[in-house]
Design a protein around this motif. Sequence first.
Motif, PDB file in Angstrom:
ATOM      1  N   ARG B  57      12.518 -39.227   8.236  1.00  0.00           N
ATOM      2  CA  ARG B  57      11.357 -38.580   8.860  1.00  0.00           C
ATOM      3  C   ARG B  57      11.053 -37.222   8.260  1.00  0.00           C
ATOM      4  N   ARG B  58      12.110 -36.423   8.093  1.00  0.00           N
ATOM      5  CA  ARG B  58      11.911 -35.049   7.616  1.00  0.00           C
ATOM      6  C   ARG B  58      11.876 -34.983   6.091  1.00  0.00           C
ATOM      7  N   LYS B  59      11.999 -36.167   5.456  1.00  0.00           N
ATOM      8  CA  LYS B  59      11.966 -36.234   4.000  1.00  0.00           C
ATOM      9  C   LYS B  59      12.945 -35.238   3.367  1.00  0.00           C
ATOM     10  N   LEU B  60      14.168 -35.246   3.859  1.00  0.00           N
ATOM     11  CA  LEU B  60      15.193 -34.338   3.336  1.00  0.00           C
ATOM     12  C   LEU B  60      15.752 -34.945   2.053  1.00  0.00           C
ATOM     13  N   GLU B  61      15.341 -34.406   0.939  1.00  0.00           N
ATOM     14  CA  GLU B  61      15.672 -35.013  -0.343  1.00  0.00           C
ATOM     15  C   GLU B  61      17.127 -34.813  -0.758  1.00  0.00           C
ATOM     16  N   ASN B  62      17.729 -33.717  -0.322  1.00  0.00           N
ATOM     17  CA  ASN B  62      19.061 -33.414  -0.842  1.00  0.00           C
ATOM     18  C   ASN B  62      20.158 -33.571   0.200  1.00  0.00           C
ATOM     19  N   VAL B  63      19.937 -34.499   1.101  1.00  0.00           N
ATOM     20  CA  VAL B  63      20.930 -34.754   2.134  1.00  0.00           C
ATOM     21  C   VAL B  63      21.354 -36.210   2.032  1.00  0.00           C
ATOM     22  N   SER B  64      22.679 -36.437   1.952  1.00  0.00           N
ATOM     23  CA  SER B  64      23.128 -37.825   1.952  1.00  0.00           C
ATOM     24  C   SER B  64      23.939 -38.086   3.210  1.00  0.00           C
ATOM     25  N   VAL B  65      23.753 -39.269   3.765  1.00  0.00           N
ATOM     26  CA  VAL B  65      24.484 -39.660   4.966  1.00  0.00           C
ATOM     27  C   VAL B  65      25.498 -40.711   4.542  1.00  0.00           C
ATOM     28  N   THR B  66      26.780 -40.473   4.824  1.00  0.00           N
ATOM     29  CA  THR B  66      27.795 -41.453   4.435  1.00  0.00           C
ATOM     30  C   THR B  66      28.713 -41.759   5.613  1.00  0.00           C
ATOM     31  N   GLN B  67      29.446 -42.845   5.455  1.00  0.00           N
ATOM     32  CA  GLN B  67      30.375 -43.268   6.508  1.00  0.00           C
ATOM     33  C   GLN B  67      31.802 -43.121   6.015  1.00  0.00           C
ATOM     34  N   THR B  68      32.692 -42.880   6.950  1.00  0.00           N
ATOM     35  CA  THR B  68      34.095 -42.885   6.582  1.00  0.00           C
ATOM     36  C   THR B  68      34.877 -43.633   7.649  1.00  0.00           C
ATOM     37  N   MET B  99      22.429 -35.042  19.948  1.00  0.00           N
ATOM     38  CA  MET B  99      23.184 -33.947  19.318  1.00  0.00           C
ATOM     39  C   MET B  99      23.025 -34.014  17.801  1.00  0.00           C
ATOM     40  N   MET B 100      23.021 -35.241  17.270  1.00  0.00           N
ATOM     41  CA  MET B 100      22.860 -35.421  15.826  1.00  0.00           C
ATOM     42  C   MET B 100      21.512 -34.865  15.372  1.00  0.00           C
ATOM     43  N   GLU B 101      20.472 -35.151  16.141  1.00  0.00           N
ATOM     44  CA  GLU B 101      19.144 -34.627  15.793  1.00  0.00           C
ATOM     45  C   GLU B 101      19.161 -33.111  15.754  1.00  0.00           C
ATOM     46  N   LYS B 102      19.853 -32.515  16.719  1.00  0.00           N
ATOM     47  CA  LYS B 102      19.911 -31.055  16.765  1.00  0.00           C
ATOM     48  C   LYS B 102      20.688 -30.500  15.569  1.00  0.00           C
ATOM     49  N   VAL B 103      21.779 -31.181  15.206  1.00  0.00           N
ATOM     50  CA  VAL B 103      22.562 -30.716  14.054  1.00  0.00           C
ATOM     51  C   VAL B 103      21.713 -30.776  12.777  1.00  0.00           C
ATOM     52  N   ILE B 104      20.915 -31.834  12.649  1.00  0.00           N
ATOM     53  CA  ILE B 104      20.050 -31.923  11.461  1.00  0.00           C
ATOM     54  C   ILE B 104      19.039 -30.767  11.484  1.00  0.00           C
ATOM     55  N   ALA B 105      18.409 -30.560  12.624  1.00  0.00           N
ATOM     56  CA  ALA B 105      17.363 -29.534  12.713  1.00  0.00           C
ATOM     57  C   ALA B 105      17.939 -28.133  12.515  1.00  0.00           C
ATOM     58  N   GLU B 106      19.076 -27.866  13.143  1.00  0.00           N
ATOM     59  CA  GLU B 106      19.629 -26.512  13.110  1.00  0.00           C
ATOM     60  C   GLU B 106      20.504 -26.257  11.875  1.00  0.00           C
ATOM     61  N   HIS B 107      21.526 -27.086  11.740  1.00  0.00           N
ATOM     62  CA  HIS B 107      22.495 -26.840  10.679  1.00  0.00           C
ATOM     63  C   HIS B 107      21.932 -27.185   9.296  1.00  0.00           C
ATOM     64  N   ILE B 108      21.399 -28.418   9.181  1.00  0.00           N
ATOM     65  CA  ILE B 108      20.962 -28.878   7.860  1.00  0.00           C
ATOM     66  C   ILE B 108      19.675 -28.181   7.431  1.00  0.00           C
ATOM     67  N   VAL B 109      18.708 -28.121   8.331  1.00  0.00           N
ATOM     68  CA  VAL B 109      17.417 -27.551   7.936  1.00  0.00           C
ATOM     69  C   VAL B 109      17.439 -26.021   7.993  1.00  0.00           C
ATOM     70  N   ASN B 110      17.945 -25.461   9.103  1.00  0.00           N
ATOM     71  CA  ASN B 110      17.873 -23.995   9.267  1.00  0.00           C
ATOM     72  C   ASN B 110      19.155 -23.250   8.945  1.00  0.00           C
ATOM     73  N   ASN B 111      20.184 -24.025   8.521  1.00  0.00           N
ATOM     74  CA  ASN B 111      21.410 -23.362   8.109  1.00  0.00           C
ATOM     75  C   ASN B 111      22.155 -22.612   9.204  1.00  0.00           C
ATOM     76  N   ARG B 112      22.009 -23.063  10.440  1.00  0.00           N
ATOM     77  CA  ARG B 112      22.747 -22.425  11.532  1.00  0.00           C
ATOM     78  C   ARG B 112      23.668 -23.459  12.169  1.00  0.00           C
ATOM     79  N   VAL B 113      24.975 -23.243  12.032  1.00  0.00           N
ATOM     80  CA  VAL B 113      25.951 -24.178  12.605  1.00  0.00           C
ATOM     81  C   VAL B 113      25.758 -24.251  14.127  1.00  0.00           C
TER      82      VAL B 113
END
Lengths: 177, 129
Positions: B57-68, B99-113
């Motif tokens: 949705r946010r077209k985040l080009e430099n983010v990869s989602v992986t599983q472990t 919570m995941m949505e918030k982590v993407i919005a805050e941490h990944i996009v805005n750089n705030r853990v």
Amino acid sequence: MTELSLYVLDIVQNSVTAGASRIDVGLEESGGDLTFTVRDDGRGMSRELLGRALDPFTTTRTTRKVGLGLPFLKQLAEQTGGSLALESEPGAGTTLTAVFGARHIDMPPMGDWAGTVTTLVQGSPDIRFTFRRSGGGGDYSLDTDELREALGGDVPLNHPDVLMWLNEFITENERNL
Amino acid sequence: MKSLEELRAIREKAREQMTLRKEDGPQSTRVIVGMATCGIAAGARPVLAAAVEQVSRRKLENVSVTQTGCIGVCRLEPIVEVLAPGEEKVTYVKMTPEMMEKVIAEHIVNNRVVKEYTIGAEEPGPAAN
Ligand SMILES: Nc1ncnc2c1ncn2[C@@H]1O[C@H](COP(=O)(O)OP(=O)(O)OP(=O)(O)O)[C@@H](O)[C@H]1O
Ligand SMILES: [Mg+2]
């Protein structure tokens, strides 16, 4: 676990962990039976491991001392009046067949099948998966090699836009079962 | 009905983006979701789906989602780790899709853990098993 599709996800992850390059998954209903099959070409299990695999104290993982996936599935199959069979050959692969009583009161709902399929493809975009589904009103199947072909080799199957497409594709097909 | 034709369109679009990315992309951020039996049973699948959906949705080009597999602390599942270039690994515990949505919005996009979701907030002191 609360959804059958979560059991499926968990069991197919075993085939992924076993290093399979091809995994065929089936979930097919006929009469009152729901049959779940997984066939992989992973490393397989020795006779000894196969004999113990359904025991909750068997695992080759290192982060935790008990394996839960197979014992959970066996318990569910038996609770619903069905059964679980495992066949395996070291170096060749493993086949699992679980039969459930589809209408048994202990049978959990299917849940989000599309979520299970996309999660598997997301986690292992290079594995060739096939998924066969059949219900009372119809059937369909998916072969990830067909998707790969349409994507032309330069866009991976785990591209987020591809996964969103896949989720809708499966959801639509599930509706017609 | 969805068709393979649509996949070809997705392919064209993705290829254009990939050429752009190769030219000026910074190192990518990784979002890692624990997907062993304990994670799946605790609700990791919709958490992973939320991460993938947000990235699309946010077209985040430099983010990869992986599983472990099992991260080792079953009762704190679903567990999500975020590895951003030049930053220490952040471990989020007992995650939900919201919570995941918030982590993407805050941490990944805005750089705030998002401190209140981290393992440190859940249990102070060394993260024991
Ligand atoms: N498809 C398979 N191919 C090869 N080995 C398998 C396969 N499925 C299961 N096994 C073996 O059986 C063991 C038990 O599997 P099970 O799913 O019960 O637990 P686990 O995968 O070890 O841990 P968990 O599923 O709880 O995260 C595995 O550790 C593995 O060694
Ligand atoms: Mg397992």
